[in-house]
Structure formats: structure tokens, C-alpha cells
Motif scaffolding. Structure first.
Motif, PDB file in Angstrom:
ATOM      1  N   PRO A   3     -11.576   5.899 -33.550  1.00  0.00           N
ATOM      2  CA  PRO A   3     -11.296   4.460 -33.688  1.00  0.00           C
ATOM      3  C   PRO A   3     -12.422   3.733 -34.413  1.00  0.00           C
ATOM      4  O   PRO A   3     -13.590   4.124 -34.322  1.00  0.00           O
ATOM      5  N   ASP A   4     -12.080   2.692 -35.128  1.00  0.00           N
ATOM      6  CA  ASP A   4     -13.062   1.840 -35.803  1.00  0.00           C
ATOM      7  C   ASP A   4     -13.279   0.572 -34.990  1.00  0.00           C
ATOM      8  O   ASP A   4     -12.507   0.240 -34.084  1.00  0.00           O
ATOM      9  N   GLY A   5     -14.339  -0.143 -35.349  1.00  0.00           N
ATOM     10  CA  GLY A   5     -14.623  -1.400 -34.672  1.00  0.00           C
ATOM     11  C   GLY A   5     -15.621  -2.207 -35.450  1.00  0.00           C
ATOM     12  O   GLY A   5     -16.193  -1.746 -36.443  1.00  0.00           O
ATOM     13  N   SER A   6     -15.860  -3.433 -35.000  1.00  0.00           N
ATOM     14  CA  SER A   6     -16.821  -4.305 -35.669  1.00  0.00           C
ATOM     15  C   SER A   6     -18.241  -3.811 -35.415  1.00  0.00           C
ATOM     16  O   SER A   6     -18.466  -2.883 -34.637  1.00  0.00           O
ATOM     17  N   ALA A   7     -19.212  -4.431 -36.056  1.00  0.00           N
ATOM     18  CA  ALA A   7     -20.597  -3.961 -36.044  1.00  0.00           C
ATOM     19  C   ALA A   7     -21.152  -3.784 -34.637  1.00  0.00           C
ATOM     20  O   ALA A   7     -21.852  -2.814 -34.353  1.00  0.00           O
TER      21      ALA A   7
END
Length: 562
Positions: free
Chosen positions: A49-53
Motif C-alpha cells: 500500500p502507498d500513503g502520504s509522507a
């Protein structure tokens, strides 16, 4: 005057140089942490999964009420092995449901518990087995081995029966006082505390009778501290700068120190008393026949190579650790079993009937033997009969699978490595990693092992993996049969490898004996909606009352056979 001005000028320049050096080092550290290291990290190309910084995925993975859904969603989308964000998008971490990978990670010396985890455990419990790594852990593990053999565990049977009967009588007394809603967690914890005190160290806390013994109260306060954990900025600062705790101890630190002072004082007295008794009884310690864990540990220590013997300080740390771990995990094992039985009345009835069949099939048709009046031989024979009950065995195994006392564990790669896999993984760029190739991982990377997630994996246990179904144990799927851990198939609750729980036999036996004594006398039904949270171990709580801490109220009524 000129000399003073010159000195001040030099001092200012020195301070400026130090400031600039610190600033540059800080900027380099930030650049490496947030930009360079993630760019070079081989996990960046692993699916996940991706996410914000600054987004973290730890919430959905560490909360046992959320993690089953997260595990299912991510394994379906990314496969058995994936990466996720720890404390931000720069912090790539690995999680795997591949048993080949899990077995490798938990048995390889390349992977150790993170120093943060070990420092927390050392602060709380001292340098016990759970906080050690490398050769120190190997030596200690070998030393305590005799205390957890099948024969040594069998010697605890009379104590387990005795305390199970005392617990049964206390529950019955509560019902006589018109108290039908009982926090079963509290009472079982008191009973198992008495068991580990007597079986482990020949020390009677009398916790079931009266919660006033000084050492018992110190442990209870220590458990409460463990529930809170090193939270907030203060906790993080103490973890990375331990001197803060020594120079400016806060209330939490003072509580831990006060508790450990009480525990260690009593531990020194018990330790010295037992050592003197052993040395006085036999000049050759190998002939000592004491059965409690501490006596066996002292015996093994006296028999070891003098250069490998443990100091009294390290022996005391093992006492603290074994009582802490031995009580908490087993009491929760029994608690979750009763909870699951309350949610599944048909299974509860069937198990009660199997347990009552022991009485019906006995030659005398008398009641079950009592620890207070039976001979040891009679208790051992009865325990053997209990252990042979097939449905009880299935219920215990299924409880351990569904409600693992330890939710998950974490390791750190101590060097660059390749983790073997059993099935292909598709990289984010579309290329494929096939066996015998593996997942590349760099030194310092955190690897999360989802113990409960593996216990509830559909790939291992089938489509009904999240259901409580004891009958599955009479016809396990092939993927769940090959044992990773002796005696409990692919259940990961006791982990595996060098850091697997040494007390798994004692915990399993104790749970079986407690259930065999209690269930024939009581009917359990739900009283509240129960959730769970992680605090070293997986604890129950009332969903609407998390602020009250770990509790599992349950409705109890006497069982009257027709």
C-alpha cells in the motif's frame, strides 16, 4: 582585558563550528532518512500500500480488531509478501504470510528483536530471556531447558488441579453472594499467578484467597505499567536516551523501580534459600530432585561450566521474566477459551458432556478426583485421561489458533540479506521474483511476523479460517498439517525457532486442566461485547469501556446435571 576578549572570540568561533557541524550532520541525517535511504531501499519495488509522507499503516496492522480485515485485504491485493509504511513513507517495512519466509526469519541468526523492543523489556523485566539475543540467549535457553521438559511440566499437575479447584470454589462463592456477572479475566489471572508461583519457584502468593501479598501486588502494578507502555514524547526520549530516566525519573519510572525493588528483594531471599538447600542436600547437584523451575535452574547453573554460569542478578531477571510471561499468557489463554465457549453454546455443551463422561466412565462413578484428597498417582492418571479427550484437545488448539496470546512479533535484519519465498512475487515494476530467488532486504529493515494473521490465513486453514470451529482439527487441510512447532501443527501462537515460547507445554496443560475442572460446574454466557487490544500480549476489554482497561465480564451460572 585583551586576553579575555581573545578567549571569548575563540569560544564563539568554537561554538559556531560545533553548531554548524551539528547542523550539517542533522541535515545529512534528514536527507538520508527521508530521501536517499528510501530511494536505495530494495523494498521500494516490492508490492504494498502507498500513503502520504507521514502516513503510517501500523494502526490497521497492530489493532487485533482491525488486523484480520487488513491482512485479508492486502494479501488478496499484493500477495503473501508485501511492504508497508511504518512511521511514514520513508520507513519501508516487510510483512510476510509465506511460511517458508517466516520459518527462515524466525530461525536465522540474521534477524533479531529490535533494540527498541529489547530496551523496553530490559527496563521492565531486566535482562531476561525475552530481552536477550545471540550467544547470551543461546546459553540461557540451554540452561533453562530442563525446567520445561515434558517430565518437568508433568510434575506441576497437582498444583494445577489444586488451584483450578480453588478457583471453582471462589466462583461458586461469588454465585452464592448473588454475583452472576463476573470479570473472569481477574479471577483466572489470580489463579494462574498462584500456579506459576508454586510451580515456578515454590512460592505461594495466595492470590486467589487475598490480594495483599507484597510481591504479588508489586507484580500487579508492573503489569499495569506494561499495559500503558512507553507512550508519548517522554517515552520516546527515554527509549533513545536512557540516562533521562536515571537523572529525571517520572512517576512511571519510579513505579517500575519500586516494584522491581520489592520483587528482587524477595527473589534474593528465595534464590539464596534454595541454593543453600540444594548444596546442603547433595554435594552433587545432578542428584537433586526438586521440581520447581527455580530449583531446576539453580541445579543447571551449578552443573554448568563455571565460565558459563549465570550471576545472581541474571538469575533474578529470569524469575521476573518467567513469572511475568508465565502468568500473563496462560491466564489469557484460559480467559479467551471461556469467552469463545460462551459465544458458542453448542460447543460448550458438547465439551462439558465429554468432560463429564470421565466421571460416568469411572469404575466408582464418583466425582472427579480432588487435588486435596487424591494421591499424586491418581491425579496424574486423571490428567492423562483429560489430555486424551479428543474434543477438549480440539477446543484448546482452536482457541490458541483464534486467540493467540501474542498478536505479532517483529525482527530487524542485522545485515543485508535475501529472504527465501515459496511462491512468486510481482514487483511494482511488473517483473517477477520466482523461487529460488527471494526478497532482498537491507540491514536495519523491520520485518513484521503476523502470528495471529498466520493463524487465521485462508491459504493455510481454508475459507472458514476466521471461524471458531474445533472440529477442523479432525480433518485439517494439507497446508495446516506440516508442523512448524512440535505438537501444535502450524499454529504460530508460541512462535517458533530459538525465540519460541519455552513454556508452551506448561501453558497448554494448565489450560486443559483448568477447563476440565471449571466447565463441568458452570455455564458461561456473554455479558458484554468484547474487543481486544495489544499490550505486549492480546488483552480483552469491554468495547464501550476501554478506559477501564483489560476486563472480560461474563455471565456465570451453576450447571445442574439432570
Amino acid at each position: 582585558m585583551i586576553a579575555v576578549q581573545s578567549f571569548l572570540a575563540v569560544l564563539v568561533k568554537a561554538c559556531l563550528v560545533i553548531f554548524l557541524f551539528t547542523l550539517v550532520r542533522g541535515l545529512v541525517w534528514v536527507f538520508n532518512l527521508f530521501i536517499l535511504a528510501p530511494f536505495l531501499d530494495p523494498l521500494k519495488n516490492i508490492p504494498g500500500p502507498d500513503g502520504s509522507a507521514l502516513e503510517t499503516h501500523l494502526g490497521g496492522l497492530m489493532d487485533p480488531d482491525l488486523s484480520p480485515k487488513t491482512h485479508k485485504l492486502w494479501t488478496e491485493k499484493y500477495g503473501k509478501t508485501f511492504r508497508f509504511h511504518g512511521f511514514g513513507s520513508h520507513d519501508f517495512r516487510l510483512m510476510t504470510f509465506d511460511l517458508r519466509s517466516v520459518s527462515y526469519i524466525l530461525t536465522s541468526p540474521v534477524y533479531e528483536k529490535p533494540w527498541q523492543t529489547r530496551r523496553m523489556l530490559t527496563t521492565l523485566l531486566g535482562r531476561g530471556l525475552s530481552a536477550m539475543e545471540g550467544n547470551d540467549h543461546k546459553v540461557l535457553r540451554k540452561l533453562i531447558g530442563p525446567a520445561f521438559t515434558a517430565q518437568a511440566v508433568r510434575a506441576t499437575i497437582p498444583i494445577c488441579f489444586q488451584k483450578a479447584e480453588e478457583l471453582r470454589d471462589r466462583l461458586d462463592a461469588l454465585l452464592s453472594e448473588d454475583t452472576s456477572k463476573i470479570d473472569i479475566t481477574h479471577w483466572i489471572s489470580r489463579a494462574t499467578f498462584d500456579v506459576i508461583g508454586l510451580a515456578g519457584f515454590d512460592y505461594n502468593f495466595h492470590a486467589l484467597q487475598d490480594e495483599s501479598e507484597e510481591v504479588y501486588l508489586a507484580y500487579r502494578r508492573l503489569f499495569d505499567v506494561a499495559d500503558q507502555g512507553p507512550v508519548g514524547m517522554r517515552g520516546l526520549l527515554q527509549m533513545y536516551s536512557p540516562f533521562i530516566e536515571k537523572v529525571l525519573p517520572d512517576k512511571l519510572s519510579r513505579t517500575v523501580n519500586d516494584c522491581l525493588r520489592v520483587i528482587r528483594k524477595a527473589g534474593i531471599e528465595v534464590l539464596e534459600s534454595k541454593r543453600l538447600a540444594i548444596l546442603a542436600e547433595k554435594a552433587n547437584a545432578s542428584e537433586i530432585h526438586d521440581k520447581d523451575i527455580l530449583s531446576l535452574l539453580i541445579k543447571a547453573n551449578l552443573s554448568a561450566d563455571p565460565s558459563k554460569r549465570l550471576s545472581d542478578s541474571v538469575l533474578l531477571d529470569q524469575i521476573v521474566t518467567l513469572i511475568f510471561a508465565g502468568n500473563d499468557t496462560t491466564s489469557l489463554f484460559i480467559t479467551w477459551c471461556i469467552h469463545l465457549l460462551s459465544l458458542h453454546p453448542a460447543i460448550q455443551i458438547r465439551l462439558r458432556e465429554e468432560l463429564l463422561s470421565l466421571r460416568a466412565n469411572s469404575s466408582s462413578h464418583s466425582d472427579l478426583p480432588k487435588a486435596s484428597s487424591s494421591t499424586p498417582a491418581g491425579l496424574y492418571a486423571h490428567a492423562d485421561a483429560i489430555e486424551a479427550l479428543p474434543f477438549l484437545d480440539s477446543v484448546i488448539r482452536e482457541t490458541l489458533r483464534i486467540c493467540s496470546p501474542v498478536h505479532s512479533t517483529i525482527r530487524t535484519a542485522m545485515q543485508n540479506d535475501i529472504i527465501p519465498i515459496s511462491s512468486s512475487t510481482i514487483r511494482r515494476d511488473g517483473t517477477e521474483i520466482k523461487p529460488p530467488d527471494g526478497i532482498p532486504i537491507r540491514k536495519g529493515t523491520f520485518v513484521h511476523i503476523p502470528l495471529q494473521g498466520l493463524n487465521m490465513s485462508e491459504d493455510i486453514w481454508g475459507k472458514d479460517a476466521r471461524e471458531f470451529k474445533p472440529d477442523r482439527w479432525s480433518n485439517l487441510p494439507e497446508s495446516a498439517r506440516a508442523p512448524l512447532h512440535p505438537g501444535i501443527a502450524n499454529v504460530m501462537s508460541f512462535s517458533l525457532g530459538p525465540h519460541s515460547c519455552p513454556g508452551w507445554r506448561l501453558s497448554t496443560l494448565e489450560t486443559k486442566l483448568f477447563i476440565s475442572v471449571i466447565l463441568p460446574h458452570f455455564i458461561f454466557t456473554p455479558a458484554e461485547e468484547i474487543g481486544s487490544y495489544v499490550s505486549i500480549v492480546m488483552r480483552p476489554y469491554v468495547r464501550t469501556q476501554l478506559a477501564k482497561g483489560s476486563r472480560l465480564p461474563i455471565m456465570v451460572q451453576r450447571y445442574f446435571a439432570e
